[in-house]
Motif scaffolding. Structure first.
Motif, PDB file in Angstrom:
ATOM      1  N   GLN A 176       0.854  -1.191   0.000  1.00 25.11           N
ATOM      2  CA  GLN A 176       0.000   0.000   0.000  1.00 25.11           C
ATOM      3  C   GLN A 176       0.887   1.238   0.000  1.00 25.11           C
ATOM      4  N   VAL A 177       0.622   2.136  -0.932  1.00 26.88           N
ATOM      5  CA  VAL A 177       1.414   3.353  -1.079  1.00 26.88           C
ATOM      6  C   VAL A 177       0.721   4.474  -0.330  1.00 26.88           C
ATOM      7  N   GLN A 178       1.485   5.181   0.503  1.00 28.58           N
ATOM      8  CA  GLN A 178       0.901   6.269   1.283  1.00 28.58           C
ATOM      9  C   GLN A 178       1.831   7.463   1.346  1.00 28.58           C
ATOM     10  N   LEU A 179       1.214   8.625   1.572  1.00 32.05           N
ATOM     11  CA  LEU A 179       1.937   9.834   1.941  1.00 32.05           C
ATOM     12  C   LEU A 179       1.416  10.251   3.307  1.00 32.05           C
ATOM     13  N   VAL A 180       2.313  10.528   4.230  1.00 34.48           N
ATOM     14  CA  VAL A 180       1.913  10.882   5.585  1.00 34.48           C
ATOM     15  C   VAL A 180       2.574  12.195   5.973  1.00 34.48           C
ATOM     16  N   GLU A 181       1.734  13.182   6.295  1.00 39.10           N
ATOM     17  CA  GLU A 181       2.241  14.483   6.719  1.00 39.10           C
ATOM     18  C   GLU A 181       2.392  14.516   8.240  1.00 39.10           C
ATOM     19  N   SER A 182       3.344  15.304   8.694  1.00 40.45           N
ATOM     20  CA  SER A 182       3.541  15.507  10.125  1.00 40.45           C
ATOM     21  C   SER A 182       4.171  16.870  10.350  1.00 40.45           C
ATOM     22  N   GLY A 183       4.174  17.306  11.612  1.00 44.51           N
ATOM     23  CA  GLY A 183       4.849  18.547  11.968  1.00 44.51           C
ATOM     24  C   GLY A 183       3.953  19.735  12.209  1.00 44.51           C
ATOM     25  N   GLY A 184       2.657  19.562  12.010  1.00 44.01           N
ATOM     26  CA  GLY A 184       1.746  20.661  12.255  1.00 44.01           C
ATOM     27  C   GLY A 184       1.603  20.957  13.743  1.00 44.01           C
ATOM     28  N   GLY A 185       0.935  22.057  14.040  1.00 45.22           N
ATOM     29  CA  GLY A 185       0.708  22.422  15.433  1.00 45.22           C
ATOM     30  C   GLY A 185       0.313  23.868  15.568  1.00 45.22           C
ATOM     31  N   LEU A 186       0.353  24.340  16.795  1.00 39.83           N
ATOM     32  CA  LEU A 186       0.004  25.726  17.115  1.00 39.83           C
ATOM     33  C   LEU A 186       1.293  26.537  17.269  1.00 39.83           C
TER      34      LEU A 186
END
Length: 117
Positions: free
Chosen positions: A1-11
């Protein structure tokens, strides 16, 4: 399964910085050939692109983020990053990464960035 996963967001407060990451997981063949873009969608508004990087690492930016955002890629790690500096309240949005090659498109599920004091 091919995925793109974003991270690093916040306030973050106005004037602050965040670094978003988009990681490709699964059987990503030819990741280095994909053009990757970051999009954002503010509440009640359409999704719009903000920055992109080509397979040979040419970069381009939407006018409102030029000079403040920097996109980069690490093909060995299969990641694309978005360094966001001098953040403004109007940068508040869900940020998505998109990878495309020919007629193939992949999207991540997004990461929320909130710029507020």
């Amino acid at each position: 399964q091919v995925q793109l996963v974003e991270s690093g967001g916040g306030l973050v407060q106005p004037g602050g910085s965040l670094r978003l990451s988009c990681a490709a997981s699964g059987s990503w063949f030819r990741f280095d050939e994909y053009e990757v873009l970051w999009y954002r969608q503010a509440p009640g508004k359409q999704r719009k692109w903000v920055a992109g990087i080509t397979s040979d690492s040419n970069t381009y930016y939407e006018d409102s983020v030029k000079g403040r955002f920097t996109i980069s890629r690490d093909n060995a790690q299969k990641t694309v990053s978005l360094q966001m500096d001098s953040l403004k309240p109007e940068d508040t949005a869900v940020y998505f990464c998109n990878g495309h090659l020919g007629g193939t498109d992949y999207w991540g599920k997004g990461t929320l960035v909130t710029v507020s004091s």
